[in-house]
Design an enzyme around this catalytic site. Structure first.
Site, PDB file in Angstrom:
ATOM      1  N   SER A   1      38.614  33.626  50.460  1.00  0.00           N
ATOM      2  CA  SER A   1      38.904  32.672  49.387  1.00  0.00           C
ATOM      3  C   SER A   1      38.440  33.208  48.044  1.00  0.00           C
ATOM      4  CB  SER A   1      38.180  31.346  49.679  1.00  0.00           C
ATOM      5  OG  SER A   1      38.204  30.491  48.558  1.00  0.00           O
TER       6      SER A   1
ATOM      7  N   TYR B   1      31.064  26.187  51.301  1.00  0.00           N
ATOM      8  CA  TYR B   1      32.381  26.709  51.662  1.00  0.00           C
ATOM      9  C   TYR B   1      32.501  28.172  51.252  1.00  0.00           C
ATOM     10  CZ  TYR B   1      37.371  27.691  51.348  1.00  0.00           C
ATOM     11  OH  TYR B   1      38.604  28.276  51.459  1.00  0.00           O
TER      12      TYR B   1
END
Length: 351
Positions: free
Chosen positions: A142, A167
């Site tokens: 990501s 995350y």
């Protein structure tokens, strides 16, 4: 080829599975169908691929054989015993791991979900790939890994040691774990740092979806950092094209690599990291304007301060992806939002 796609009922996984099947590959899909967002949207994606709703349960594992080219398993990645069965049955050439607990803000209140899915689950995938001698593992990282790094556009040579959410930390962990397996077991691995993917069948927790829903219903939208946010919005078809091209380019060891080179995207192991984005940064207000134009309604805007775990701008440097696989994103925000809003209005029956 025989290909495993984890997270196949997710947004990107759904589109990638469709593309691989259309290209003539034999695909096995894996998804837990968790309830992070509307599970019925995930089920409808599966129905779109030929799985009857009656075949989908809420206790895993469940196996659905759609046809000779497509099999779906409903299973958690953390369930290594069942995942080993998936690998044993599948005889995979390539594994594409898209399954993950997504969402930055959810990680502020549910960090354990990210450890379970993104770390323990990914470890299961790595172990299965090792045991079954997979020829190429492609996994989703990501843009969030860039964290406090302010350099724009974000380059794979930039430091990623300061994530600002659990995350992001879990995705950084995936990159480190993948490198360890690549180094120890010569497992060819490619990681893709996705930049704000959008399009039809998208996730309801993402800004483009939230804004469309609120504007359609006449409710206000919240623009954080007083509206001064920029994102590298990347249309899902461009993402899928990039994943397919990367899948066919197995990374090799870089014999000239050294820790003094500053190149953290490759290694003496068969390991490679790429950014995959639209290679441009768009103001959030431009996204809103595109949605307003397609809905024919004006947004009610509320300007808010910066949120914890968020970053002001994402902007992908994709020069190496262009060089290595000929990647060329071709969808601008106006056309992409046009396609998304068209799907949204049809799916939710909005006039």
């Amino acid at each position: 080829m025989k290909i495993l796609v984890t997270g196949s009922a997710g947004f990107i996984g759904f589109h990638l599975t469709n593309r691989l099947l259309n290209d003539g590959h034999v695909v096995t899909g894996v998804d837990s169908l968790n309830h992070y967002y509307d599970v019925y949207l995930k089920i409808d994606r599966l129905q779109h691929q030929g799985i009857e709703r009656s075949e989908i349960a809420y206790k895993s594992p469940v196996v659905s054989h759609i046809n000779s080219n497509y099999t779906f398993w409903q299973v958690n990645l953390e369930d290594k015993e069942t995942l080993l069965k998936v690998f044993k049955n599948g005889h995979f050439d390539v594994v594409i791991n898209l399954a993950a607990q997504a969402g930055v803000r959810y990680s502020l209140t549910h960090p354990e979900a990210y450890v379970n899915s993104n770390i323990a689950g990914f470890l299961s995938v790595l172990e299965c790939c090792r045991q079954y001698h997979i020829k190429h593992l492609v996994f989703a990282s990501s843009s969030s890994v860039y964290g406090l790094n302010q350099h724009q556009p974000s380059s794979t040579s930039d430091n990623t040691d300061h994530p600002v959410s659990i995350y992001a930390a879990s995705k950084k962990s995936n990159e480190l774990m993948a490198h360890a397996y690549s180094h120890l077991f010569s497992l060819p691995v490619t990681g893709l740092r996705f930049f704000t993917v959008y399009g039809p069948w998208g996730r309801p927790d993402m800004a483009f979806f939230i804004f469309t829903k609120a504007i359609a219903e006449g409710r206000p939208i919240r623009l954080f950092n007083e509206g001064n946010m920029l994102r590298d919005f990347t249309y899902v078809d461009d993402i899928v094209e990039g994943v397919v091209r990367v899948m066919n380019r197995v990374p090799e060891k870089n014999p000239s690599w050294s820790d003094e080179s500053g190149d953290i995207s490759s290694s003496t192991a068969p390991y490679k990291i790429y950014n995959i984005g639209n290679n441009t940064s768009v103001k959030l207000i431009e996204l809103v304007e595109a949605i307003e134009n397609e809905l024919g309604k004006k947004a009610i805007k509320e300007f808010k301060p910066m949120q914890p775990g968020d970053v002001v701008e994402t902007f992908a440097d994709v020069d190496d992806l262009m060089r290595d696989i000929g990647y060329q994103p071709s969808t601008d925000i106006k056309h992409g939002i046009k396609q998304f809003v068209k799907w949204y209005k049809e799916y939710y029956k909005v006039k």
